[in-house]
Write an enzyme that holds these catalytic residues in place. Structure first.
Site, mmCIF file in Angstrom:
data_model
loop_
_atom_site.group_PDB
_atom_site.id
_atom_site.type_symbol
_atom_site.label_atom_id
_atom_site.label_comp_id
_atom_site.label_asym_id
_atom_site.label_seq_id
_atom_site.Cartn_x
_atom_site.Cartn_y
_atom_site.Cartn_z
ATOM 1 N N GLY A 35 0.963 -5.174 1.314
ATOM 2 C CA GLY A 35 -0.044 -5.186 0.252
ATOM 3 C C GLY A 35 0.446 -5.865 -1.026
ATOM 4 C CG LEU B 211 -1.842 -1.230 1.330
ATOM 5 C CD1 LEU B 211 -2.911 -0.976 2.376
ATOM 6 C CD2 LEU B 211 -2.475 -1.610 0.004
ATOM 7 C CG ASN C 285 6.300 -5.619 5.848
ATOM 8 O OD1 ASN C 285 5.232 -5.553 5.264
ATOM 9 N ND2 ASN C 285 7.257 -4.740 5.673
ATOM 10 C CD GLU C 286 0.582 -5.756 6.559
ATOM 11 O OE1 GLU C 286 1.267 -6.758 6.865
ATOM 12 O OE2 GLU C 286 -0.049 -5.670 5.502
HETATM 13 C C1 TC6 Z 1 -3.606 -1.374 7.829
HETATM 14 C C2 TC6 Z 1 -2.825 -1.194 6.578
HETATM 15 C C3 TC6 Z 1 -2.154 -2.399 6.020
HETATM 16 C C4 TC6 Z 1 -0.951 -1.982 5.296
HETATM 17 C C5 TC6 Z 1 -0.452 -2.609 4.268
HETATM 18 C C6 TC6 Z 1 0.737 -2.131 3.527
HETATM 19 O O1 TC6 Z 1 0.976 -2.557 2.438
HETATM 20 S S1 TC6 Z 1 1.763 -0.940 4.253
HETATM 21 C C7 TC6 Z 1 3.194 -0.772 3.178
HETATM 22 C C8 TC6 Z 1 4.257 -1.743 3.592
HETATM 23 N N1 TC6 Z 1 5.381 -1.682 2.699
HETATM 24 C C9 TC6 Z 1 6.651 -1.704 3.113
HETATM 25 O O2 TC6 Z 1 6.934 -1.847 4.278
HETATM 26 C C10 TC6 Z 1 7.699 -1.565 2.065
HETATM 27 C C11 TC6 Z 1 8.480 -0.296 2.257
HETATM 28 N N2 TC6 Z 1 9.485 -0.154 1.228
HETATM 29 C C12 TC6 Z 1 10.657 -0.802 1.224
HETATM 30 O O3 TC6 Z 1 10.973 -1.597 2.098
HETATM 31 C C13 TC6 Z 1 11.602 -0.513 0.099
HETATM 32 O O4 TC6 Z 1 11.198 0.686 -0.530
HETATM 33 C C14 TC6 Z 1 11.657 -1.617 -0.978
HETATM 34 C C15 TC6 Z 1 12.379 -2.856 -0.387
HETATM 35 C C16 TC6 Z 1 10.268 -2.010 -1.472
HETATM 36 C C17 TC6 Z 1 12.457 -1.102 -2.199
HETATM 37 O O5 TC6 Z 1 13.716 -0.645 -1.786
HETATM 38 P P1 TC6 Z 1 14.560 0.305 -2.752
HETATM 39 O O6 TC6 Z 1 15.876 0.509 -2.062
HETATM 40 O O7 TC6 Z 1 14.555 -0.269 -4.135
HETATM 41 O O8 TC6 Z 1 13.716 1.663 -2.828
HETATM 42 P P2 TC6 Z 1 13.641 2.797 -1.691
HETATM 43 O O9 TC6 Z 1 13.442 2.204 -0.344
HETATM 44 O O10 TC6 Z 1 14.772 3.744 -1.873
HETATM 45 O O11 TC6 Z 1 12.263 3.511 -2.093
HETATM 46 C C18 TC6 Z 1 12.152 4.336 -3.257
HETATM 47 C C19 TC6 Z 1 11.107 5.399 -2.992
HETATM 48 O O12 TC6 Z 1 9.842 4.757 -2.817
HETATM 49 C C20 TC6 Z 1 9.253 5.160 -1.594
HETATM 50 N N3 TC6 Z 1 8.485 4.032 -1.051
HETATM 51 C C21 TC6 Z 1 8.891 2.788 -0.766
HETATM 52 N N4 TC6 Z 1 7.880 2.041 -0.328
HETATM 53 C C22 TC6 Z 1 6.781 2.832 -0.344
HETATM 54 C C23 TC6 Z 1 5.425 2.623 -0.017
HETATM 55 N N5 TC6 Z 1 4.947 1.430 0.418
HETATM 56 N N6 TC6 Z 1 4.589 3.646 -0.152
HETATM 57 C C24 TC6 Z 1 5.008 4.850 -0.574
HETATM 58 N N7 TC6 Z 1 6.285 5.101 -0.911
HETATM 59 C C25 TC6 Z 1 7.168 4.096 -0.792
HETATM 60 C C26 TC6 Z 1 10.452 5.523 -0.710
HETATM 61 O O13 TC6 Z 1 10.042 6.364 0.343
HETATM 62 C C27 TC6 Z 1 11.335 6.208 -1.711
HETATM 63 O O14 TC6 Z 1 10.803 7.512 -1.942
HETATM 64 P P3 TC6 Z 1 11.776 8.780 -2.207
HETATM 65 O O15 TC6 Z 1 12.712 8.828 -1.037
HETATM 66 O O16 TC6 Z 1 12.454 8.446 -3.502
HETATM 67 O O17 TC6 Z 1 10.824 9.924 -2.303
#
Ligand code: TC6
Length: 302
Positions: A153, A108, A177-178
Site C-alpha cells: 500500500g 496497509l 509485495n502482496e
Molecule cells: C488485499 C490487500 C492488499 C494489501 C496491501 C498491503 O499494503 S499489506 C501490508 C504489506 N506491508 C508489508 O509487507 C510491510 C511489513 N513491514 C515491514 O516489512 C517492516 O516493518 C518495515 C520494513 C516496513 C520496517 O521495518 P522496521 O525494522 O523499521 O520495523 P519493524 O518491522 O520492527 O516494525 C515496527 C512495528 O510495526 C509493525 N508493522 C510493520 N508493518 C506493519 C503493517 N503493514 N501493518 C501493521 N503493523 C506493521 C510491526 O509489527 C512492529 O510492531 P511491534 O512489534 O512494535 O508491535
C-alpha cells in the site's frame, strides 16, 4: 477517547461517497524539519501539512510511527488534509513525504485486516479505495518524495502520484509485495502498476512480490528519479516547478484523460470489490497467513 469518537464520526462521513467533512485544525503551530516553528502548518495527529501558498504547494508529511501503516484513522486524516488543500485555490500541488525515518509507508495496516469482523473489513476497504481514488485523480499535481521503504500500500500511494523521487538508499525498496504475505493485490493496484511500468514488468513483479531497490526501481520506471538521500525534498521541489509551469486546466484534463478509465473500472465495481475483499480476507487460510506474517515481523525485532 474524544479523539477516537471524533475520528469515528469523520470516518463515517468519509465513507459516504465523500462529504466535505470538518477540516483539520488550521493555523496549528508546529515544529518543522530543519528547526523553527511553522506558523501556517495545519494537520492532525498523523498528518502534518506545511503549506507554501505563495509557491502554490504544500508538503504533506505522514507521521504515523513507527512505520506509517495505513490505519483507518490515518487514511481518514490523509483524506481530510487532501480535501482541505484541494478546496483552497491557493494550492496547485502537494509533495507527499514521511516524517518517520527510513519508512515512507509500510502499506496497509495489517491489524485492520486481521482478527476483525466483516463490517470492519468493509469499512476499512472502502477507505483504502477512497484514498486511492482521491490521490490518483486529484486535480493537484502530486509528487512523492520517497524517503524510506514503501511496500504494498505504501507503493500504491507513491504510484498514485504524478511523479516519484526516491532517496538513494539500498534499504528503500519499493514494490507490490502482496504475494509474499500470501495475499493478492486487487485489480486496481495491478492496473496502477501496469500503467506505470508496463504489463510485462508488472506481471513479473506482482507474481514474485518484488521489492525494487532504487537503481532497479528507476530502471523499470517505478520511480522517475533517484537522488542522494539529503536531496529528496529539494529534488521534489525542483521538479514541481516544471509541472506548475504548464497551464493548469490543460494539465488537469490530460491527467483525467489518462487516469479516468482506470479509476472508472473500480468506480463501476466498487461494492463488488468490497465484497470480494471481505470474503477473501475473512478466509481462515488468509487470516492465518497474516497472523504468521505479523508474528514474523515481531520475531525479527527480538
Ligand atoms: C488485499 C490487500 C492488499 C494489501 C496491501 C498491503 O499494503 S499489506 C501490508 C504489506 N506491508 C508489508 O509487507 C510491510 C511489513 N513491514 C515491514 O516489512 C517492516 O516493518 C518495515 C520494513 C516496513 C520496517 O521495518 P522496521 O525494522 O523499521 O520495523 P519493524 O518491522 O520492527 O516494525 C515496527 C512495528 O510495526 C509493525 N508493522 C510493520 N508493518 C506493519 C503493517 N503493514 N501493518 C501493521 N503493523 C506493521 C510491526 O509489527 C512492529 O510492531 P511491534 O512489534 O512494535 O508491535
Amino acid at each position: 477517547m474524544a479523539l477516537a469518537v471524533g475520528m469515528r464520526v469523520l470516518t463515517r462521513s468519509l465513507l459516504r461517497p465523500w462529504v466535505r467533512g470538518p477540516g483539520a485544525t488550521p493555523g496549528r503551530t508546529g515544529p518543522v524539519a530543519g528547526g523553527g516553528d511553522c506558523v501556517r502548518c495545519f494537520g492532525s495527529p498523523r498528518v502534518l501539512v506545511e503549506p507554501d501558498p505563495a509557491a502554490g504547494f504544500a508538503v504533506m508529511k505522514m507521521r504515523n510511527p513507527p512505520v506509517n501503516s495505513l490505519s483507518l484513522e490515518f487514511l481518514t486524516e490523509m483524506l481530510i488534509s487532501l480535501e482541505k488543500l484541494e478546496s483552497d485555490k491557493a494550492f496547485h500541488a502537494i509533495i507527499i513525504t514521511s516524517d518517520c525515518p527510513g519508512i515512507f509507508s509500510a502499506g496497509l495496516d495489517l491489524k485492520e485486516m486481521c482478527g476483525r469482523d466483516p463490517t470492519h473489513y468493509a469499512e476499512y476497504w472502502k477507505a483504502v479505495q477512497e484514498l486511492w481514488l482521491r490521490f490518483y485523480l486529484s486535480h493537484l499535481v502530486v509528487i512523492s518524495a520517497i524517503n524510506g521503504v514503501s511496500p504494498a500500500g505504501g507503493c500504491l500511494l507513491a504510484l498514485s502520484s504524478d511523479y516519484r523521487v526516491l532517496a538513494d538508499n539500498p534499504k528503500y525498496a519499493i514494490g507490490l509485495n502482496e504475494t509474499l504475505l500470501g495475499i493478492v493485490a486487487p485489480f486496481w493496484f495491478k492496473d496502477t502498476l501496469v500503467n506505470t511500468v508496463g504489463h510485462r514488468v508488472a506481471e513479473r513483479a506482482l507474481q514474485l512480490g518484488l521489492l525494487f531497490p532504487p537503481a532497479e526501481a528507476l530502471r523499470v520506471g517505478m520511480v522517475d528519479q533517484v537522488v542522494p538521500e539529503d536531496q529528496v525534498q529539494s529534488a521534489a521541489r525542483s521538479v514541481l516547478a516544471q509541472w506548475l509551469a504548464i497551464p493548469g486546466h490543460a494539465r488537469q484534463l490530460t491527467k483525467t484523460l489518462m487516469r479516468k478509465p482506470t479509476a472508472d473500472r473500480l468506480l463501476k465495481e466498487r461494492d463488488a470489490d468490497i465484497q470480494n475483499f471481505v470474503r477473501f480476507i475473512s478466509r481462515d487460510a488468509i487470516q492465518k497467513a497474516l497472523r504468521t506474517y505479523l508474528e514474523k515481523l515481531k520475531q525479527k525485532k527480538s
